[in-house]
Design a protein around this motif. Structure first.
Motif, short mmCIF file in Angstrom:
data_model
loop_
_atom_site.label_atom_id
_atom_site.label_comp_id
_atom_site.label_asym_id
_atom_site.label_seq_id
_atom_site.Cartn_x
_atom_site.Cartn_y
_atom_site.Cartn_z
N GLY A 279 0.94 -1.21 0.02
CA GLY A 279 -0.01 -0.01 0.06
C GLY A 279 0.67 1.30 0.06
N LEU A 280 2.25 1.14 0.12
CA LEU A 280 2.91 2.43 -0.05
C LEU A 280 2.98 3.11 -1.44
N ASN A 281 3.13 2.04 -2.48
CA ASN A 281 3.04 2.52 -3.84
C ASN A 281 4.58 3.14 -4.16
N VAL A 282 5.49 2.81 -3.50
CA VAL A 282 6.69 3.64 -3.82
C VAL A 282 7.71 2.60 -4.50
N GLY A 283 8.01 2.72 -5.84
CA GLY A 283 9.05 1.73 -6.26
C GLY A 283 10.42 2.23 -6.43
N GLY A 284 11.22 1.69 -7.10
CA GLY A 284 12.65 2.23 -7.44
C GLY A 284 13.54 1.76 -6.28
N THR A 285 13.18 1.02 -5.29
CA THR A 285 14.19 0.79 -4.23
C THR A 285 14.85 -0.62 -4.27
N LYS A 286 15.98 -0.80 -3.89
CA LYS A 286 16.66 -1.83 -4.10
C LYS A 286 16.04 -3.20 -3.21
N GLU A 287 15.50 -2.73 -2.26
CA GLU A 287 14.51 -3.84 -1.30
C GLU A 287 13.48 -3.00 -1.18
N ALA A 288 12.45 -4.03 -0.69
CA ALA A 288 11.09 -3.38 -0.27
C ALA A 288 11.15 -2.50 0.85
N LEU A 289 10.27 -1.56 0.53
CA LEU A 289 10.06 -0.46 1.87
C LEU A 289 9.07 -1.07 2.89
N PHE A 290 9.37 -0.97 4.06
CA PHE A 290 8.52 -1.36 5.24
C PHE A 290 8.30 0.07 6.06
N VAL A 291 7.05 0.33 6.61
CA VAL A 291 6.72 1.23 7.56
C VAL A 291 7.47 1.14 8.75
N ILE A 292 8.34 2.11 9.14
CA ILE A 292 9.11 1.81 10.54
C ILE A 292 8.35 2.72 11.68
N GLU A 293 7.93 3.94 11.42
CA GLU A 293 7.02 4.85 12.36
C GLU A 293 6.22 5.51 11.26
N THR A 294 4.95 6.06 12.15
CA THR A 294 4.18 6.97 11.72
C THR A 294 4.06 8.00 12.49
N ASP A 295 3.76 9.16 12.11
CA ASP A 295 3.83 10.35 12.94
C ASP A 295 2.12 10.95 12.46
N VAL A 296 1.19 10.74 13.27
CA VAL A 296 -0.25 11.16 12.87
C VAL A 296 -0.51 12.65 12.94
N GLU A 297 0.72 13.33 13.99
CA GLU A 297 0.56 14.74 14.22
C GLU A 297 0.89 15.41 12.89
N LYS A 298 2.12 15.30 12.66
CA LYS A 298 2.79 15.77 11.28
C LYS A 298 2.32 15.18 10.05
N ASN A 299 1.59 13.93 10.21
CA ASN A 299 1.15 13.33 9.09
C ASN A 299 2.31 12.63 7.90
N ILE A 300 3.11 12.19 8.62
CA ILE A 300 4.47 11.64 7.95
C ILE A 300 4.85 10.17 8.35
N ILE A 301 4.92 9.56 7.08
CA ILE A 301 5.15 7.92 7.24
C ILE A 301 6.82 7.95 7.15
N TYR A 302 7.27 7.15 8.10
CA TYR A 302 8.86 6.83 7.89
C TYR A 302 8.92 5.46 7.45
N THR A 303 9.74 5.35 6.71
CA THR A 303 10.20 3.88 6.05
C THR A 303 11.61 3.41 5.85
N GLY A 304 11.77 2.10 5.94
CA GLY A 304 13.13 1.75 5.73
C GLY A 304 13.18 0.87 4.82
N GLN A 305 14.38 0.35 4.06
CA GLN A 305 14.57 -0.78 3.02
C GLN A 305 14.83 -2.06 3.83
N GLY A 306 14.12 -2.95 3.33
CA GLY A 306 14.43 -4.43 3.89
C GLY A 306 13.67 -4.87 5.45
N SER A 307 13.56 -6.14 5.50
CA SER A 307 12.85 -6.46 6.75
C SER A 307 13.68 -6.64 7.81
N ASN A 308 15.17 -6.28 7.54
CA ASN A 308 16.14 -6.36 8.67
C ASN A 308 16.53 -4.91 9.05
#
Length: 395
Positions: A279-308
């Motif tokens: 559901g992130l719909n972001v392509g072009g990264t070497k590894e899959a992107l995972f949500v690592i944190e959400t900030d609902v106050e600032k409405n930002i999603i932080y992501t990181g590459q790879g399950s590790n």
């Protein structure tokens, strides 16, 4: 003859549960819980509860037991749905199935059953109940189901001694194939019916679609945080106390000002949860992107590459005192006490080695190995062997 009210859901598990109780000589009554009819929130074009209640009725007729439908939609909306929306709005991820058992099946529904003169309430959960006799009376145990692949004790981790005293789990000693075999022999309409997916008792619903009807979309940015960002370089600090060290390990990391870049847009941080990949719909990264944190106050999603990615991993979590729940009240920890347990932070996760540390204000669960996507609002449950001792809401 003791009277048992079975929550007939229109599925194979509760159908066989009703039959087994009959075989054991109980007087059985089937009740179907209708938990949703808010047409303003469409769930799907199908009407699953109608089909399910019809199947439940046919099973009751086949078994020759009295049957009726009870409408719990008001209580369900108030105790489960409103709570869910409120939690998502705050950027937490609730577990409606655990809540549904605590607040609906073994509370509202149980009270209705007892008003019908029932001695017990039974469900089609894959778990077992044990009883320990001592001089003070009886203590009830919540035990894992015999079918390791279907064990549902996690969903009942918030039950109390009082609720367990009146609960029966007739299929807990069976495996799913055995349950289907019994249903087929009896020629029950539910014998080959697929297991229901989606929200507990609402039926076929995709959660994001459901949430979007109540929580307004709001465009925000998706940020990718590099795995070598400073925030992940744990400096070996001397902490004034063990509690301070655990607080640091379980803290919510601050990604502002870290090595990162904007990689996309989203329609609302409150629709996303830690560990989410789809559901992130972001392509072009070497590894899959995972949500690592959400900030609902600032409405930002932080992501990181790879399950590790280090942003997904933590060794400790915190539970506020008022959200610590002991199924085994006799084993509850006092301040400064610890207990070695096996714990899980989500359904179907393998049990993990952990230690409970109880302090004045709350409890830390400290794992031997770092855990992926510890998520606020979800439940952590702790075990000794196949017994669930307690649980809590991750804070």
């Amino acid at each position: 003859m003791k009277r048992v009210v079975v929550g007939l859901s229109g599925g194979v598990d509760s159908s066989v549960a009703a039959y087994l109780l009959q075989e054991q000589g109980y007087e059985v009554i089937g009740l179907f819980m209708k938990n949703w009819h808010d047409d303003s929130v469409t769930i799907s074009n199908e009407c699953p509860w109608l089909e399910d209640s019809n199947d439940a009725l046919l099973v009751a007729e086949k078994l020759g037991i009295p049957f009726q439908t009870v409408d719990l939609s008001e209580e369900y909306k108030e105790k489960i749905v409103d709570y869910m929306f409120n939690e998502y709005e705050q950027g937490r991820t609730p577990n409606p199935d655990v809540l549904c058992n605590r607040e609906i099946k073994f509370d509202v529904f149980m009270k209705i059953a007892l008003s019908l003169g029932a001695d017990y309430v039974a469900t089609g959960h894959y778990c077992r109940k044990g009883t320990i006799e001592n001089e003070k009376g009886e203590t009830y145990q919540l035990l894992a189901g015999k079918d390791g692949n279907k064990d549902q004790s996690y969903f009942l981790c918030q039950l109390s001694q009082e609720q367990l005293s009146k609960a029966l789990f007739p299929i807990g000693e069976l495996t799913k194939p055995e349950v289907r075999e019994i249903a087929a022999k009896l020629d029950l309409i539910t014998a080959d019916k697929k297991d229901s997916q989606g929200l507990c008792f609402i039926g076929k619903v995709r959660l994001p679609d459901f949430l979007q009807q109540k929580l307004q979309p709001k465009e925000g940015i998706i940020i990718e945080v590099a795995s070598e960002a400073d925030v992940f370089n744990t400096i070996e600090t001397e902490f004034p106390s063990q509690e301070a060290a655990f607080a640091y390990q379980s803290r919510k990391r601050d990604y502002s000002g870290q090595l990162s870049k904007v990689v996309g847009k989203h329609q609302g941080a409150h629709y996303f949860t830690k560990g989410q990949r789809k559901g992130l719909n972001v392509g072009g990264t070497k590894e899959a992107l995972f949500v690592i944190e959400t900030d609902v106050e600032k409405n930002i999603i932080y992501t990181g590459q790879g399950s590790n990615h280090p942003g997904l991993l933590k060794k400790a979590l915190y539970i506020k005192n008022d959200e610590v729940h002991w199924v085994r009240e006799d084993l509850a920890l006092q301040a400064k006490q610890t207990m070695d347990v096996m714990a899980r932070i989500r359904y179907r996760q393998e049990l993990q080695e952990a230690t409970l540390h109880q302090f004045e204000d709350g409890m830390y669960v400290v794992f031997k190995e770092p855990q992926s996507a510890i998520t606020e609002g979800q439940f952590v449950a702790w075990h000794k062997e196949d017994e669930v001792l307690g649980s809590g809401v991750i804070s």
